[in-house]
Design a protein around this motif. Structure first.
Motif, short mmCIF file in Angstrom:
data_model
loop_
_atom_site.label_atom_id
_atom_site.label_comp_id
_atom_site.label_asym_id
_atom_site.label_seq_id
_atom_site.Cartn_x
_atom_site.Cartn_y
_atom_site.Cartn_z
N VAL A 78 -5.15 -7.91 3.72
CA VAL A 78 -3.91 -6.94 3.81
C VAL A 78 -3.75 -6.78 5.23
O VAL A 78 -4.32 -6.01 6.00
N GLU A 79 -2.60 -7.33 5.71
CA GLU A 79 -1.98 -7.17 7.01
C GLU A 79 -1.85 -5.76 7.38
O GLU A 79 -1.03 -5.01 6.56
N ASN A 80 -2.39 -5.16 8.52
CA ASN A 80 -2.10 -3.70 8.92
C ASN A 80 -1.24 -3.77 10.17
O ASN A 80 -2.10 -4.01 11.17
N CYS A 130 -5.44 -11.48 -6.08
CA CYS A 130 -6.50 -11.46 -5.32
C CYS A 130 -7.65 -10.74 -5.80
O CYS A 130 -7.60 -9.79 -6.21
N ASP A 174 0.75 -8.96 2.15
CA ASP A 174 1.32 -7.88 2.39
C ASP A 174 0.76 -6.88 1.07
O ASP A 174 0.11 -7.37 0.03
N GLU A 175 0.75 -5.80 1.30
CA GLU A 175 0.09 -4.84 0.32
C GLU A 175 0.66 -5.19 -1.11
O GLU A 175 -0.12 -4.72 -2.03
N CYS A 188 -8.24 -12.36 0.48
CA CYS A 188 -6.93 -11.93 0.89
C CYS A 188 -7.14 -10.60 1.94
O CYS A 188 -7.49 -9.85 1.94
N ARG A 203 -9.39 -5.20 3.90
CA ARG A 203 -8.39 -4.26 4.55
C ARG A 203 -9.10 -3.91 5.74
O ARG A 203 -10.26 -3.65 5.92
N VAL A 219 -1.27 -7.79 -3.28
CA VAL A 219 -2.81 -7.85 -3.56
C VAL A 219 -3.14 -7.74 -5.16
O VAL A 219 -4.01 -8.39 -5.31
N VAL A 274 -10.34 -8.83 -1.64
CA VAL A 274 -9.52 -8.18 -0.71
C VAL A 274 -10.22 -7.79 0.25
O VAL A 274 -11.12 -6.84 0.57
#
Length: 151
Positions: free
Chosen positions: A38-40, A74, A66-67, A36, A79, A70, A77
């Motif tokens: 996590v989109e930043n 997941c 999205d945060e 997964c 980041r 998570v 993950v």
């Protein structure tokens, strides 16, 4: 003689201040697991696009989340963060990808040229550097697939 030593010391300090650092602590993910990401939204879109493309090329299953999604779904993950700087041209000055398994840091890749100063090697192709970091960071354990196909 004393003046030469002072000049040599000054040059050595100046050059050491113009270093670029890269550190990778690889992760070994069993095949069949999903990563997964996590989109930043604070990072330029191209970073995530290249990250995803590299995962596709390595046949790693992933999902951009999205945060808030998570914790529930997941095991693995990722980041990431990255910064671009301006010095005669725009360049990626910092990139970091961290991989967590069940909430614990399992590996990371960091590229840092913020102290690059006069080092012209800081002007890298960001896409190539992202691919390099992901390639070094993620190893896929294929032993179980290999065993089932062989024996």
């Amino acid at each position: 003689m004393k003046m030469k030593a002072v000049i040599l010391l000054a040059v050595a300090l100046l050059v050491s201040g113009c270093t670029i650092h890269q550190k990778v602590e690889p992760v070994q993910i069993d095949s069949g697991h999903r990563l997964c990401i996590v989109e930043n939204p604070a990072v330029r879109e191209g970073f995530l696009a290249e990250f995803s493309s590299t995962l596709d090329h390595k046949n790693i299953a992933y999902e951009i989340v999205d945060e808030s999604a998570v914790a529930a779904s997941c095991e693995w993950v990722a980041r990431y963060t990255a910064n671009w700087s301006w010095d005669l041209a725009l360049y990626m000055s910092y990139a970091e990808i961290k991989i967590y398994r069940n909430g614990n840091l399992d590996g990371e890749a960091i590229y840092d040229s913020r102290r690059g100063g006069g080092n012209m090697n800081k002007f890298i192709d960001a896409e190539s550097k992202i691919r390099e970091l992901v390639d070094q960071l993620l190893n896929i354990k294929m032993a179980s697939i290999f065993r089932s196909n062989i024996g």
